[in-house]
Write a protein that holds these residues in place. Structure first.
Motif, PDB file in Angstrom:
ATOM      1  N   TRP A 120       0.865  -1.198   0.000  1.00  0.00           N
ATOM      2  CA  TRP A 120       0.000   0.000   0.000  1.00  0.00           C
ATOM      3  C   TRP A 120       0.891   1.233   0.000  1.00  0.00           C
ATOM      4  O   TRP A 120       1.555   1.537   0.978  1.00  0.00           O
ATOM      5  CB  TRP A 120      -0.881  -0.026   1.241  1.00  0.00           C
ATOM      6  CG  TRP A 120      -1.967   1.004   1.294  1.00  0.00           C
ATOM      7  CD1 TRP A 120      -1.814   2.354   1.410  1.00  0.00           C
ATOM      8  CD2 TRP A 120      -3.379   0.755   1.275  1.00  0.00           C
ATOM      9  NE1 TRP A 120      -3.035   2.977   1.455  1.00  0.00           N
ATOM     10  CE2 TRP A 120      -4.015   2.011   1.375  1.00  0.00           C
ATOM     11  CE3 TRP A 120      -4.160  -0.394   1.184  1.00  0.00           C
ATOM     12  CZ2 TRP A 120      -5.400   2.145   1.395  1.00  0.00           C
ATOM     13  CZ3 TRP A 120      -5.535  -0.264   1.198  1.00  0.00           C
ATOM     14  CH2 TRP A 120      -6.152   0.988   1.297  1.00  0.00           C
ATOM     15  N   GLU A 121       0.862   1.967  -1.101  1.00  0.00           N
ATOM     16  CA  GLU A 121       1.651   3.192  -1.289  1.00  0.00           C
ATOM     17  C   GLU A 121       0.695   4.382  -1.160  1.00  0.00           C
ATOM     18  O   GLU A 121      -0.141   4.625  -2.044  1.00  0.00           O
ATOM     19  CB  GLU A 121       2.314   3.138  -2.662  1.00  0.00           C
ATOM     20  CG  GLU A 121       2.836   4.438  -3.232  1.00  0.00           C
ATOM     21  CD  GLU A 121       4.001   5.008  -2.464  1.00  0.00           C
ATOM     22  OE1 GLU A 121       3.724   5.640  -1.429  1.00  0.00           O
ATOM     23  OE2 GLU A 121       5.150   4.835  -2.903  1.00  0.00           O
ATOM     24  N   GLN A 122       0.786   5.116  -0.044  1.00  0.00           N
ATOM     25  CA  GLN A 122      -0.238   6.097   0.300  1.00  0.00           C
ATOM     26  C   GLN A 122      -0.106   7.438  -0.421  1.00  0.00           C
ATOM     27  O   GLN A 122      -1.044   8.216  -0.405  1.00  0.00           O
ATOM     28  CB  GLN A 122      -0.254   6.310   1.819  1.00  0.00           C
ATOM     29  CG  GLN A 122      -1.356   7.207   2.340  1.00  0.00           C
ATOM     30  CD  GLN A 122      -2.756   6.774   1.944  1.00  0.00           C
ATOM     31  OE1 GLN A 122      -3.063   5.588   1.964  1.00  0.00           O
ATOM     32  NE2 GLN A 122      -3.609   7.727   1.587  1.00  0.00           N
ATOM     33  N   HIS A 123       1.022   7.701  -1.100  1.00  0.00           N
ATOM     34  CA  HIS A 123       1.102   9.000  -1.791  1.00  0.00           C
ATOM     35  C   HIS A 123       2.204   9.016  -2.833  1.00  0.00           C
ATOM     36  O   HIS A 123       3.387   8.855  -2.500  1.00  0.00           O
ATOM     37  CB  HIS A 123       1.353  10.127  -0.782  1.00  0.00           C
ATOM     38  CG  HIS A 123       1.467  11.480  -1.409  1.00  0.00           C
ATOM     39  ND1 HIS A 123       0.383  12.187  -1.886  1.00  0.00           N
ATOM     40  CD2 HIS A 123       2.546  12.256  -1.656  1.00  0.00           C
ATOM     41  CE1 HIS A 123       0.795  13.344  -2.385  1.00  0.00           C
ATOM     42  NE2 HIS A 123       2.109  13.408  -2.266  1.00  0.00           N
ATOM     43  N   VAL A 124       1.809   9.210  -4.106  1.00  0.00           N
ATOM     44  CA  VAL A 124       2.758   9.468  -5.186  1.00  0.00           C
ATOM     45  C   VAL A 124       2.199  10.593  -6.047  1.00  0.00           C
ATOM     46  O   VAL A 124       1.030  10.962  -5.952  1.00  0.00           O
ATOM     47  CB  VAL A 124       3.015   8.226  -6.077  1.00  0.00           C
ATOM     48  CG1 VAL A 124       3.549   7.071  -5.252  1.00  0.00           C
ATOM     49  CG2 VAL A 124       1.771   7.825  -6.850  1.00  0.00           C
ATOM     50  N   CYS A 125       3.053  11.129  -6.920  1.00  0.00           N
ATOM     51  CA  CYS A 125       2.653  12.259  -7.759  1.00  0.00           C
ATOM     52  C   CYS A 125       2.972  11.984  -9.223  1.00  0.00           C
ATOM     53  O   CYS A 125       4.153  11.912  -9.598  1.00  0.00           O
ATOM     54  CB  CYS A 125       3.373  13.530  -7.324  1.00  0.00           C
ATOM     55  SG  CYS A 125       3.046  14.029  -5.621  1.00  0.00           S
ATOM     56  N   LEU A 126       1.944  11.842 -10.032  1.00  0.00           N
ATOM     57  CA  LEU A 126       2.100  11.910 -11.481  1.00  0.00           C
ATOM     58  C   LEU A 126       2.120  13.390 -11.879  1.00  0.00           C
ATOM     59  O   LEU A 126       1.664  14.250 -11.118  1.00  0.00           O
ATOM     60  CB  LEU A 126       0.934  11.209 -12.178  1.00  0.00           C
ATOM     61  CG  LEU A 126       0.915   9.680 -12.141  1.00  0.00           C
ATOM     62  CD1 LEU A 126      -0.439   9.157 -12.623  1.00  0.00           C
ATOM     63  CD2 LEU A 126       2.036   9.093 -12.991  1.00  0.00           C
ATOM     64  N   PRO A 127       2.655  13.726 -13.058  1.00  0.00           N
ATOM     65  CA  PRO A 127       2.594  15.122 -13.496  1.00  0.00           C
ATOM     66  C   PRO A 127       1.156  15.636 -13.523  1.00  0.00           C
ATOM     67  O   PRO A 127       0.238  14.906 -13.908  1.00  0.00           O
ATOM     68  CB  PRO A 127       3.187  15.065 -14.911  1.00  0.00           C
ATOM     69  CG  PRO A 127       4.048  13.850 -14.919  1.00  0.00           C
ATOM     70  CD  PRO A 127       3.353  12.856 -14.028  1.00  0.00           C
ATOM     71  N   HIS A 128       0.957  16.861 -13.109  1.00  0.00           N
ATOM     72  CA  HIS A 128      -0.373  17.468 -13.131  1.00  0.00           C
ATOM     73  C   HIS A 128      -0.665  17.971 -14.544  1.00  0.00           C
ATOM     74  O   HIS A 128      -0.717  19.176 -14.808  1.00  0.00           O
ATOM     75  CB  HIS A 128      -0.459  18.592 -12.116  1.00  0.00           C
ATOM     76  CG  HIS A 128      -0.659  18.118 -10.713  1.00  0.00           C
ATOM     77  ND1 HIS A 128      -0.848  18.958  -9.653  1.00  0.00           N
ATOM     78  CD2 HIS A 128      -0.709  16.858 -10.199  1.00  0.00           C
ATOM     79  CE1 HIS A 128      -1.002  18.253  -8.542  1.00  0.00           C
ATOM     80  NE2 HIS A 128      -0.914  16.973  -8.856  1.00  0.00           N
ATOM     81  N   SER A 129      -0.853  17.014 -15.418  1.00  0.00           N
ATOM     82  CA  SER A 129      -1.071  17.314 -16.831  1.00  0.00           C
ATOM     83  C   SER A 129      -2.017  16.280 -17.414  1.00  0.00           C
ATOM     84  O   SER A 129      -1.918  15.089 -17.101  1.00  0.00           O
ATOM     85  CB  SER A 129       0.261  17.278 -17.595  1.00  0.00           C
ATOM     86  OG  SER A 129       0.044  17.278 -18.987  1.00  0.00           O
ATOM     87  N   THR A 130      -2.913  16.731 -18.268  1.00  0.00           N
ATOM     88  CA  THR A 130      -3.826  15.787 -18.913  1.00  0.00           C
ATOM     89  C   THR A 130      -3.156  15.052 -20.070  1.00  0.00           C
ATOM     90  O   THR A 130      -3.817  14.336 -20.818  1.00  0.00           O
ATOM     91  CB  THR A 130      -5.090  16.512 -19.406  1.00  0.00           C
ATOM     92  OG1 THR A 130      -4.706  17.631 -20.212  1.00  0.00           O
ATOM     93  CG2 THR A 130      -5.936  16.982 -18.240  1.00  0.00           C
TER      94      THR A 130
END
Length: 322
Positions: free
Chosen positions: A7-17
């Protein structure tokens, strides 16, 4: 590596569509995984959050190796099928634009946790980089109550100390730190004090240990450094209240390039050691073996790797409306 739930509680993909959700397949492993992906922080508008949610959800639905997780049963189904279950989080109350009705809207779209303040003071409370912390505001308390009502996890990461302690007092559900190290191990303003850790544990919550070098030590992005924070957290609050929230940014190169171009725009606590180092997903998946080598029993490894956050989700998440 075990086949227990990861369980990985926080990651960030680019904020781009145009961001590719297929990057999440870097977490592929026996037993699959659950990953919580960020869809907004302080400057993000409600419209931008909706656009990211729509884009990420569509990409996940097109990929047979990924699945949306609305319930813990969905996470368990992904675990049984070696797939990756995905839900979302918000880092700041800003994307709500002051409208608490958006808590239910975003929950219905898959947002399962929210932290009220991102580093600096806003309408909900104070952040960890503020020089003075006035605690949770009336609006912040109303926000916590609405999150409890709909089943969204209350998250203290990035919040100021007093504001975070107020979260624990205000919430009727367990509170989490999705991605925060322990200040007793490494004195960084983004890390939490022992008092904060104990307060979260007393709510029944979980502390997600990050994989960001500047939060673990002097830009020390290693599994051993992560285990040092886990060791302290376990000794302080017990096995049942420790998990993983690496804070891995899939666009880390772009972030570091921006820091290099404009260091004056970022706090000294972020820039003093040069380009920020992160534990990559492939390295993070070695954590279970590292804990076992350190003498942690298999059931304790499984609890830290995923069982503890799963327990809290079972307590807090509500079935989707309708």
């Amino acid at each position: 590596m075990s086949d227990a739930l990861f369980w990985e509680q926080h990651v960030c993909l680019p904020h781009s569509t145009s961001a590719e959700v297929g990057e999440l397949l870097r977490y592929a492993r026996p037993g699959g995984a659950y990953i919580c992906v960020n869809v907004g922080y302080a400057p993000t508008t409600a419209a931008q959050t909706r656009a990211l949610l729509n884009h990420f959800r569509a990409g996940i639905e097109r990929d047979d190796h990924l699945m949306l997780a609305a319930t813990v049963d969905d996470v368990d189904a992904a675990h049984a099928d070696d797939r990756i279950a995905v839900a979302f989080d918000l880092e700041d109350a800003g994307p709500l634009e002051g409208d608490l009705d958006l808590v239910a809207e975003f929950y219905a779209a898959g947002v399962r946790s929210l932290l009220p303040t991102y580093n600096l003071r806003n309408a909900a409370g104070s952040g960890c980089l503020d020089t003075h912390d006035d605690g949770l505001t009336r609006y912040g308390r109303d926000l916590v109550a609405r999150m409890n009502e709909v089943g969204m996890l209350v998250d203290g990461s990035h919040c100021g100390i007093r504001t975070a302690l107020d979260l624990c007092a205000a919430s009727t559900d367990p509170v989490i730190y999705s991605h925060s190290g322990l200040r007793a191990v490494w004195d960084h303003p983004r890390n939490i004090t022992d008092e904060q850790a104990v307060a979260v544990a007393e709510t029944g919550g979980v502390i997600g240990i990050p994989g960001v070098g500047i939060f673990l030590g002097p830009n020390t992005a290693t599994v051993d450094a992560m285990v040092a924070h886990i060791d302290h957290a376990v000794s302080l609050v017990g096995i049942d209240h420790v998990g993983i929230g690496s804070d891995f940014a899939f666009d880390a190169d772009d972030i570091n390039a921006e820091i290099a171009r404009n260091p004056h725009l970022f706090p000294e606590s972020m820039t003093r050691w040069g380009l920020v180092q992160l534990i990559e997903p492939e390295t993070l998946l070695l954590l279970e073996s590292a804990l076992a080598d350190r003498g942690y029993a298999p059931e304790h490894v499984a609890a830290i790797a995923g069982g503890n956050f799963r327990r809290v989700a079972t307590q807090v998440w509500q079935p989707p409306a309708g």
